[in-house]
Structure formats: C-alpha cells, structure tokens
Enzyme design. Structure first.
Site, PDB file in Angstrom:
ATOM      1  N   HIS A  24      10.612  37.777   4.746  1.00 20.19           N
ATOM      2  CA  HIS A  24      11.705  37.229   3.940  1.00 20.19           C
ATOM      3  C   HIS A  24      12.940  37.059   4.827  1.00 20.19           C
ATOM      4  O   HIS A  24      13.266  37.940   5.599  1.00 20.19           O
ATOM      5  CB  HIS A  24      12.039  38.180   2.787  1.00 20.19           C
ATOM      6  CG  HIS A  24      13.235  37.747   1.986  1.00 20.19           C
ATOM      7  ND1 HIS A  24      13.170  36.752   1.049  1.00 20.19           N
ATOM      8  CD2 HIS A  24      14.534  38.181   1.999  1.00 20.19           C
ATOM      9  CE1 HIS A  24      14.356  36.581   0.496  1.00 20.19           C
ATOM     10  NE2 HIS A  24      15.202  37.441   1.070  1.00 20.19           N
TER      11      HIS A  24
ATOM     12  N   GLY B 259       0.813  -1.210   0.000  1.00 19.82           N
ATOM     13  CA  GLY B 259       0.000   0.000   0.000  1.00 19.82           C
ATOM     14  C   GLY B 259       0.845   1.258   0.000  1.00 19.82           C
ATOM     15  O   GLY B 259       1.666   1.462   0.888  1.00 19.82           O
TER      16      GLY B 259
END
EC number: 1.8.1.4
Length: 462
Positions: free
Chosen positions: A441, A176
């Site tokens: 930033h 899976g």
C-alpha cells in the site's frame, strides 16, 4: 549449400524468440528475414512504435490537463511532430538492434532476404538454397482491408502509414473500433486531431467484457473521440490530399458521407504466407488462409512447423512468443506447451484495458455458474492521488470451487496488473488465494485484491 537443424522464416516476436530458444537448446539455427532490421511488424511498424507515440502523447495530455492541478505551472508544451517521429525511430532502433545483438550472442545466422520452401527440408533465399532438418514458418500477418477501400499509405493508411504521417491531420476517420484503431485514434486526438471512429458492430472492442466496452467508450468519448457504431463502410474516395468515407447505418440503411484528411483502416489483420510456396508443397490451409497445425505446431508436411499470426488463434505478439518457445522445445525433443486459456490481451490507451480468460457472456452461454467480484479504482488511494481513478477491476471465479476463470481491467497500468491474475490462473488459484495475498500500500494492485475480496465476503474499501 549451408545446413541447419532449424531454419525459422520470419524474425518477428514468434520467429526471433523461437530462434533464440532453438540456439539455447543446442540446435544449429538460422533465421530468414527480408527487412533491413529484425523484429518483424511488431518492433518495426507495430507494437513498439505505437507505444512510443502513445507514451509521448499521454505526456502531452498530462501536461495539458493535470500538471496545473498538481502545482506544476507553466506553458503547456507544443508538439514538435518531427522530433516525436525521431523519438519513435530511435525507440525502434534500440529494440531491433537489441535483437541483432541477441542473434550474434546466441550464434544464430541471419539469412537476409525473402524465403520460399521448394521442398521439405529446403529453404530458398534468392539464388541460395539452404538445408534444414526442421523449418518453422513465423511469417506473421498483413493488414486486412474492406471492399471499396484501397490503402495508399498517404491519405488512406494502415497502421504502418499512420505511424509515418508527414503531419498531424486536422481530421482523421478511423474505420474499425478495435485495438489498433482506438490506440492510434487516441494518439492523434491527444495531438489535436478531430477523430471519428466508424464501426460495423454496435459495440467497440468486439469480444471484450460488455461492462468494459461501455465504460471504455464512455471514457474515450469524454476524451473527445466520436463514435458511429452500427455503420457499414461502403467505400473511400480520395481526391488530392482529402478523402470521403461513405457508410450506411445498419438500423435504417441511410447513407452518410464523412470528410477526412486521413482515413485509418483498422479492420484487422490476415495471415501473411505469400511467396512461401505452401500450395505447391501441399501444406493444409484453413478457409481463412491460416496454416493448419496439430497440437505441437506441426503442419501436415513432416519437418515443417508454423507459429504466430499465420496459424489459428489471437494475433498477439506474446502468443507468438510462447508458441516460438514451445515449438523450439518440441523440435529439441522436449515437451513444449502453451496454455491458450491464459493469454492476456491489452489495449494501451489511457486508461489501459486488459483481459484474460472468460467473459461473463461466454460463461453464461456455456451455462457455467460463476461469481463476479468488482472493485472501482475510485476506491484506490494511489489511483486517486495520480488522477487515474477511472475504471475498475472485475474478477470471475467458479461458483463452486472459487477458482479464477477470468479477469477484466480498465484503469491505470491494467496491462501490468493483469499478469498477477495470469500467474494465479496458471497455478489454478482461487479468488480467496489472491484475496489473502498481502499487497503493498498504496499501489494500483490493491484494486485487484479488492476485486478478489469482492468474490467472497466483500471488498474493504467499497
């Protein structure tokens, strides 16, 4: 016989959150839990312990692959598996004891044992019967397996057994390619195991954005995981401490055998309602074994509610938590609400994968006109500095209104970044709203803003 306003059955994320919210709203509350500790599958054998091992193994990966690049020289650390399991156990203990503290703080009774509901308004635990004006079933889910695959939690394991292995296996086969299989497969690959993932479908992470699927598989393959897609497992044979996994390729029906030290079965989960007595009560159930509820989490039996993994919807801890709060508010006479269109999903590999809302495939199938804005982390200064520039952010917006209707992220801290988009969607924001919001930033979050800009005139750093 004790009497309560609400008895919650199960202390997982849905159950314990529901209990706390009920108590906060002035309801006399009890929670039934048969484990020795509170927190359900998530805190004891699921979300929390797996994240501990993901974090520890990622630190090893950084030491082996990136420390020297940053001028951190020295011998790479070795793996003390016993100590890593101790660290995991301590992490579990801190979280489960925290829930117990919150129960005491909010005067919630913990009724220890396994519950059944002999009739509406009554909950039996052992020899005791407790009365409740309202009952909330938050019994969670259990491992789903395949025909011909018997889990013994020694050689053939579920996620529970995979978190308690006595040693790191030489070879692990994962059945899976969903969230659980890829997370735990990543852990053991980093720790030195050979890992092969066998998936019935032709893509990993079924239901996710197709572009994310391709990029994600490419990155995991580069990390050393091997994939066999389009393969139907026929059975698993164990002999001693070894296993053989037999599978057929769907494209040509050819049969193959894979040897393994450990086989991890990660083929999903199923609702767990055993022993509650729901059939005798006449509680309506779906064909998939889920408890049927209305728009207010009420079953067809007056005074009985259900939330979390045992009802319809994604089996996610945070979905259960939201339902727990909403059900508590409904019982208290308020207007409980869950926005099912804004429930994020996260895979905690490295890089992380996160999504919310619609995929491009879903929008195309519905004939919904949309625009997609995409930005690569290669253009993000913080990501490049941290050796974490793989992946991208994709934002989907309505073609006419610019309203955000979906987002898909693969990259650093994706599981945290997605919530900026979730908040935007909750308030009906447009991509331009997000694009015009100042972002600090240098941060990873700038990639989200750039993707929003890409829905308009274009990103700055691409």
């Amino acid at each position: 016989m004790s009497s309560y306003d609400v008895i919650i059955i199960g202390s997982g994320p849905g159950g314990y959150v529901c209990a706390i919210r009920c108590a906060q709203l002035g309801l006399k509350t009890a929670c039934v839990e048969g484990r020795e500790t509170l927190g359900g599958t998530c805190l004891n054998v699921g979300c929390i312990p797996s994240k501990a091992l993901l974090h520890a193994s990622h630190q090893l990966h950084e030491a082996e692959h990136n420390f020297a690049k940053m001028g951190l020289k020295g011998k790479a650390p070795s793996v003390d598996w016993k100590q890593m399991l101790t660290y995991k156990k301590e992490t579990i203990g801190q979280n489960t004891s925290g829930i117990e503290f919150l129960f005491k703080k909010n005067k919630i009774d913990w009724i220890k044992g396994w519950a059944s509901i002999p009739e509406a308004g009554k909950v039996r635990v052992g020899d005791d019967v407790h009365e409740a004006k309202n009952i909330v079933i938050a019994s969670g889910s259990d491992v789903a397996t395949l025909p011909g695959v018997e889990i013994d939690e020694k050689v053939v394991v579920s996620s529970t057994g995979a978190l308690e292995l006595s040693k790191v296996p030489k070879k692990m086969v994962v059945i899976g390619a969903g969230v659980i299989g890829l997370e735990l497969g990543s852990v053991y690959k980093r720790l030195g195991s050979e890992v092969k993932v066998i998936e019935y479908l032709d893509t990993i992470t079924p239901g996710m954005d197709a572009e994310v699927q391709r990029q994600f598989q490419k990155i995991l393959t580069k990390q050393g995981l091997e994939f066999q897609l389009g393969a139907a497992v026929q059975g698993v044979e164990t002999k001693g401490n070894k296993a053989k996994v037999t599978y057929k390729l769907r494209k040509d029906d050819s049969e193959h055998v894979e040897d393994a030290d450990i086989v991890l079965v990660s083929t999903g989960r199923k609702p767990f309602t055993d022993g509650l007595g729901l059939e005798a009560l006449g509680v309506e159930m779906s064909d998939r074994g889920q408890i049927k509820t209305d728009g207010h989490w009420a079953t067809n039996i007056k005074g009985i509610y259900a939330i979390g993994d045992c009802i319809d919807g994604p089996m996610l801890a945070h979905k259960a938590e939201d339902e727990g709060m909403a059900a508590a508010e409904t019982i208290a006479g308020q207007k409980g609400h869950v926005n099912y269109g804004v429930i994020p999903g996260v895979i905690y590999t490295h890089p992380e994968v996160a999504n919310v809302g619609q995929t491009e495939a879903q929008l195309k199938d519905a004939g919904h006109k949309y625009k997609a804005g995409k930005f690569s982390f290669m253009g993000n200064g913080r990501a490049k500095a941290n050796h974490a520039a793989e992946g991208f952010v994709k934002i989907l917006a309505d073609a006419e209104t610019d309203r955000i209707i979906g987002a898909h992220i693969i990259g650093p801290m994706a599981g945290d970044l997605i919530h900026e988009v979730c908040v935007a969607m909750e308030f009906g924001a447009a991509a331009e709203d997000l694009a015009r919001t100042c972002h600090a930033h240098p941060t990873y979050s700038e990639a989200v803003r750039e993707a929003a800009l890409a829905c308009g005139d274009g990103p700055i750093h691409s």
